[in-house]
Design a protein around this motif. Structure first.
Motif, mmCIF file in Angstrom:
data_model
loop_
_atom_site.group_PDB
_atom_site.id
_atom_site.type_symbol
_atom_site.label_atom_id
_atom_site.label_comp_id
_atom_site.label_asym_id
_atom_site.label_seq_id
_atom_site.Cartn_x
_atom_site.Cartn_y
_atom_site.Cartn_z
ATOM 1 N N PRO A 66 29.860 42.020 39.120
ATOM 2 C CA PRO A 66 29.962 41.986 37.820
ATOM 3 C C PRO A 66 30.317 40.463 37.661
ATOM 4 C CG PRO A 66 31.885 43.045 38.916
ATOM 5 C CD PRO A 66 30.933 42.929 40.089
ATOM 6 N N ASP A 67 30.218 39.933 36.449
ATOM 7 C CA ASP A 67 30.572 38.535 36.022
ATOM 8 C C ASP A 67 31.926 38.473 35.392
ATOM 9 O OD1 ASP A 67 30.276 39.669 33.256
ATOM 10 O OD2 ASP A 67 28.285 39.017 33.202
ATOM 11 N N LYS A 68 32.476 39.685 35.105
ATOM 12 C CA LYS A 68 34.079 39.779 35.099
ATOM 13 C C LYS A 68 34.591 40.910 35.541
ATOM 14 C CE LYS A 68 33.439 40.981 30.206
ATOM 15 N NZ LYS A 68 31.887 40.915 29.771
ATOM 16 N N ARG A 69 35.919 40.726 35.969
ATOM 17 C CA ARG A 69 36.757 42.045 36.592
ATOM 18 C C ARG A 69 37.847 41.857 36.094
ATOM 19 N NH1 ARG A 69 35.444 44.235 42.267
ATOM 20 N NH2 ARG A 69 33.590 43.242 41.439
ATOM 21 N N ILE A 70 38.601 43.210 35.831
ATOM 22 C CA ILE A 70 39.827 43.231 35.503
ATOM 23 C C ILE A 70 40.621 44.172 36.544
ATOM 24 C CG2 ILE A 70 41.587 44.116 33.713
ATOM 25 C CD1 ILE A 70 39.355 43.882 31.578
ATOM 26 N N PHE A 71 41.648 43.616 37.206
ATOM 27 C CA PHE A 71 42.386 44.538 38.200
ATOM 28 C C PHE A 71 43.941 44.278 38.180
ATOM 29 C CE2 PHE A 71 40.901 40.572 39.924
ATOM 30 C CZ PHE A 71 42.056 40.069 40.906
ATOM 31 N N SER A 72 44.647 45.198 38.860
ATOM 32 C CA SER A 72 45.939 44.846 39.052
ATOM 33 C C SER A 72 46.407 44.242 40.566
ATOM 34 C CB SER A 72 46.779 46.246 38.934
ATOM 35 O OG SER A 72 46.556 46.807 37.537
ATOM 36 N N PHE A 73 47.355 43.603 40.347
ATOM 37 C CA PHE A 73 47.822 43.024 41.796
ATOM 38 C C PHE A 73 49.232 42.546 41.489
ATOM 39 C CE2 PHE A 73 48.684 39.087 44.454
ATOM 40 C CZ PHE A 73 48.430 39.733 45.723
ATOM 41 N N GLY A 74 49.923 43.090 42.241
ATOM 42 C CA GLY A 74 51.454 43.122 42.350
ATOM 43 C C GLY A 74 52.120 43.363 41.153
ATOM 44 N N GLY A 75 51.474 44.644 40.375
ATOM 45 C CA GLY A 75 51.895 44.938 38.996
ATOM 46 C C GLY A 75 51.484 44.084 37.922
ATOM 47 N N LYS A 76 50.845 42.969 38.050
ATOM 48 C CA LYS A 76 50.253 42.267 36.942
ATOM 49 C C LYS A 76 48.585 42.575 36.796
ATOM 50 C CE LYS A 76 54.030 40.213 35.986
ATOM 51 N NZ LYS A 76 54.749 40.254 35.067
ATOM 52 N N ARG A 77 48.336 42.472 35.525
ATOM 53 C CA ARG A 77 46.844 42.514 35.074
ATOM 54 C C ARG A 77 46.194 41.307 35.457
ATOM 55 N NH1 ARG A 77 44.068 46.754 32.732
ATOM 56 N NH2 ARG A 77 42.499 46.228 30.984
ATOM 57 N N ILE A 78 45.138 41.356 36.007
ATOM 58 C CA ILE A 78 44.384 40.041 36.104
ATOM 59 C C ILE A 78 42.921 40.060 35.377
ATOM 60 C CG2 ILE A 78 43.432 38.461 37.840
ATOM 61 C CD1 ILE A 78 45.667 39.042 39.586
ATOM 62 N N PHE A 79 42.465 39.041 34.768
ATOM 63 C CA PHE A 79 41.077 39.045 34.139
ATOM 64 C C PHE A 79 40.655 37.844 35.070
ATOM 65 C CE2 PHE A 79 38.150 36.972 31.399
ATOM 66 C CZ PHE A 79 37.384 37.993 31.030
ATOM 67 N N LEU A 80 39.356 38.218 35.894
ATOM 68 C CA LEU A 80 38.781 37.304 36.605
ATOM 69 C C LEU A 80 37.175 37.093 36.253
ATOM 70 C CD1 LEU A 80 38.528 35.934 39.406
ATOM 71 C CD2 LEU A 80 37.658 37.919 40.545
ATOM 72 N N THR A 81 37.016 36.153 36.010
ATOM 73 C CA THR A 81 35.533 35.652 35.816
ATOM 74 C C THR A 81 35.285 34.162 36.339
ATOM 75 O OG1 THR A 81 33.851 35.254 33.853
ATOM 76 C CG2 THR A 81 35.999 34.684 33.384
ATOM 77 N N HIS A 82 33.764 33.910 36.209
ATOM 78 C CA HIS A 82 33.637 32.569 36.611
ATOM 79 C C HIS A 82 33.780 31.480 35.693
ATOM 80 C CE1 HIS A 82 31.788 29.353 39.245
ATOM 81 N NE2 HIS A 82 30.761 29.150 38.267
ATOM 82 N N GLY A 83 33.586 31.811 34.471
ATOM 83 C CA GLY A 83 33.784 31.006 33.309
ATOM 84 C C GLY A 83 32.839 30.240 32.735
ATOM 85 N N HIS A 84 31.457 30.295 33.294
ATOM 86 C CA HIS A 84 30.536 29.865 32.498
ATOM 87 C C HIS A 84 29.841 30.575 31.175
ATOM 88 C CE1 HIS A 84 28.746 33.050 35.136
ATOM 89 N NE2 HIS A 84 27.467 32.770 34.309
ATOM 90 N N LEU A 85 30.104 31.915 31.139
ATOM 91 C CA LEU A 85 29.761 32.635 29.970
ATOM 92 C C LEU A 85 30.994 32.381 28.906
ATOM 93 C CD1 LEU A 85 28.742 36.040 31.774
ATOM 94 C CD2 LEU A 85 27.296 34.095 31.032
ATOM 95 N N ASN A 103 44.406 42.289 27.700
ATOM 96 C CA ASN A 103 45.602 42.314 27.862
ATOM 97 C C ASN A 103 46.054 41.903 29.336
ATOM 98 O OD1 ASN A 103 46.347 43.788 25.522
ATOM 99 N ND2 ASN A 103 45.321 45.758 26.121
ATOM 100 N N ALA A 104 45.391 40.796 29.800
ATOM 101 C CA ALA A 104 45.699 40.312 31.109
ATOM 102 C C ALA A 104 46.970 39.430 30.985
ATOM 103 C CB ALA A 104 44.509 39.527 31.387
ATOM 104 N N ASP A 105 47.864 39.500 32.247
ATOM 105 C CA ASP A 105 48.915 38.642 32.560
ATOM 106 C C ASP A 105 48.459 37.244 33.000
ATOM 107 O OD1 ASP A 105 51.055 40.716 32.016
ATOM 108 O OD2 ASP A 105 50.081 41.638 33.422
ATOM 109 N N ILE A 106 47.275 37.268 33.785
ATOM 110 C CA ILE A 106 46.880 36.283 34.647
ATOM 111 C C ILE A 106 45.340 36.272 34.478
ATOM 112 C CG2 ILE A 106 46.456 35.289 36.732
ATOM 113 C CD1 ILE A 106 49.139 36.966 37.642
ATOM 114 N N CYS A 107 44.859 34.976 33.912
ATOM 115 C CA CYS A 107 43.484 34.854 33.807
ATOM 116 C C CYS A 107 42.945 33.610 34.756
ATOM 117 C CB CYS A 107 43.108 33.883 32.371
ATOM 118 S SG CYS A 107 41.427 33.730 32.224
#
Length: 152
Positions: A66-85, A103-107
């Motif tokens: 995927p070009d973006k992914r949302i997942f949990s780590f340490g009880g926090k919601r992370i939005f991960l992407t490369h950024g070009h889009l 609803n991400a805590d971390i981007c």
């Protein structure tokens, strides 16, 4: 919990190896794209550590990542992407809006090759920079989030 955050390795495995040598007790490796073959090498070299990753603008002919992914780590919601889009070289506004909608805590993003760390609008925004010069460490303990960009 501790994550090593990488991006824009562009087949320079030396930076990845040095980051791994510098850090201990890693629970997760996060790669924000560019280049997928490096992620394959990371997973082969450190098969005991899970890896969360996305593709970047230089990951040609890869269709199953995927070009973006949302997942949990340490009880926090992370939005991960490369950024070009999201046009991150011009502004972070679209990226922050997408992370807020998720609803991400971390981007976490990459693409600019420049480290960036800021807490804004109740969200931590993190770009580890390029593996040629930097990486980041993300620690989450008892709900408290700490991040640091480190030089290679």
């Amino acid at each position: 919990m501790k994550a090593l955050v990488l991006s824009d390795s562009h087949r320079y495995f030396g930076g990845i190896a040095r980051a791994m040598e510098n850090e201990s007790d890693i629970d997760l490796i996060i790669h924000a794209g560019d280049v997928q073959q490096d992620v394959d090498d990371i997973m082969a070299a450190w098969s005991n550590i899970p890896c969360a990753y996305v593709i970047g603008n230089n990951d040609y002919f890869i269709h199953d990542v995927p070009d973006k992914r949302i997942f949990s780590f340490g009880g926090k919601r992370i939005f991960l992407t490369h950024g070009h889009l999201f046009g991150v070289k011009l502004s972070l506004n679209r990226l922050i809006l997408a992370a807020k909608e998720a609803n991400a805590d971390i981007c976490i993003f990459g693409h600019t090759h420049t480290g960036y760390l800021e807490e804004t609008e109740d969200m931590l925004i993190l770009n580890p920079g390029s593996c040629f010069s930097s990486y980041a460490v993300l620690e989450i303990n008892d709900g408290e989030v700490r991040a640091e960009i480190k030089k290679i």
